[in-house]
Design a protein around this motif. Sequence first.
Motif, short mmCIF file in Angstrom:
data_model
loop_
_atom_site.label_atom_id
_atom_site.label_comp_id
_atom_site.label_asym_id
_atom_site.label_seq_id
_atom_site.Cartn_x
_atom_site.Cartn_y
_atom_site.Cartn_z
N TRP A 208 0.84 -1.20 0.00
CA TRP A 208 0.00 0.00 0.00
C TRP A 208 0.87 1.26 0.00
O TRP A 208 0.62 2.20 -0.75
N GLU B 190 2.52 1.73 -3.40
CA GLU B 190 1.51 2.17 -4.38
C GLU B 190 1.09 3.62 -4.18
O GLU B 190 0.70 4.29 -5.13
N ASN B 191 1.17 4.11 -2.95
CA ASN B 191 0.75 5.47 -2.64
C ASN B 191 1.90 6.46 -2.52
O ASN B 191 1.70 7.58 -2.05
N ILE C 148 4.50 6.54 -0.59
CA ILE C 148 5.00 6.82 0.76
C ILE C 148 6.44 6.33 0.92
O ILE C 148 7.23 6.93 1.64
N ARG D 125 4.29 12.11 3.65
CA ARG D 125 3.86 11.60 2.35
C ARG D 125 2.47 10.98 2.43
O ARG D 125 1.66 11.13 1.50
N ALA D 126 2.16 10.30 3.54
CA ALA D 126 0.82 9.72 3.72
C ALA D 126 -0.23 10.82 3.79
O ALA D 126 -1.39 10.61 3.40
N GLY E 248 -0.12 13.41 1.97
CA GLY E 248 -0.17 14.03 0.65
C GLY E 248 0.98 14.97 0.34
O GLY E 248 0.90 15.75 -0.60
N TYR F 52 -0.70 2.36 7.72
CA TYR F 52 -1.72 1.65 6.95
C TYR F 52 -3.03 1.59 7.72
O TYR F 52 -4.09 1.82 7.23
#
Length: 180
Positions: free
Chosen positions: A27, A30-31, A33, A59-60, A62, A180
Motif C-alpha cells: 500500500w 503504491e501510494n 510513501i 507523504r501519507a 499528501g 496503513y
Amino acid sequence: KATFTKAAENPFTDINDDAYYKDAVIWAVENGITKGTSGTMFSPDAACTRAQAVTFLWRAAGSPAPKATAMPFADVAADAYYHDAVLWAVENGITKGTSDTTFSPNQACTREQAMMFLWKAAGKPQPTSSYNPFTDVKPDAYYYDAVLWAVEKNITSGVSDTKFGTGTPCTRGQIMTFLY
C-alpha cells in the motif's frame, strides 16, 4: 457477474507473503510513501529513523507544502530529503525535535515516538477507555494517551500481549503497518 482485479505485486525479496506488514508495505509503495531501501529490498526489520518516520507520515498526508521556510533545527540541511517533512511536522505540532535546535534525523525512532507522531497528526484524540494492556506504558508517560488511542484504533497491539515495546526502535515494517 464476477469481477477480478489483479492483486498488487510484492516488489521486495525481503518481504514474505505471510509477513504481517506485507499489505501495508505494498500500500505504501503504491501510494508513494516509500520506495524501499533499493529496488528489491525494503529492510522491514531495520530501525526506522526519525527522518524516515516523519517523511512517511508527511507523504501519507499528501506531501503538503510547509508554510514556514525557516528551519529551527541545525541538523536538518536545506537539501535533505526530509527537510519539508520536518518543517510540516513542526508547524503542525507533530514534533518539537529532540531539543530546541536539533531534530536528530538519523536517530532511531522509538515505538513511542512513532505513536506520538501519529497521534499528534490525528489531532491528539483522547482515548475513550482507560484500558491499558501494557505493563511498560505507565500512566505518567508522555506517550500514554497516544498508545491507548492507537490500541483502541487497532493501530498497534504491542510487541506482546503485555508489552508495547517502549524504548525499542520502531522498525520499517512496523511504521508502515501503523500508517496503513
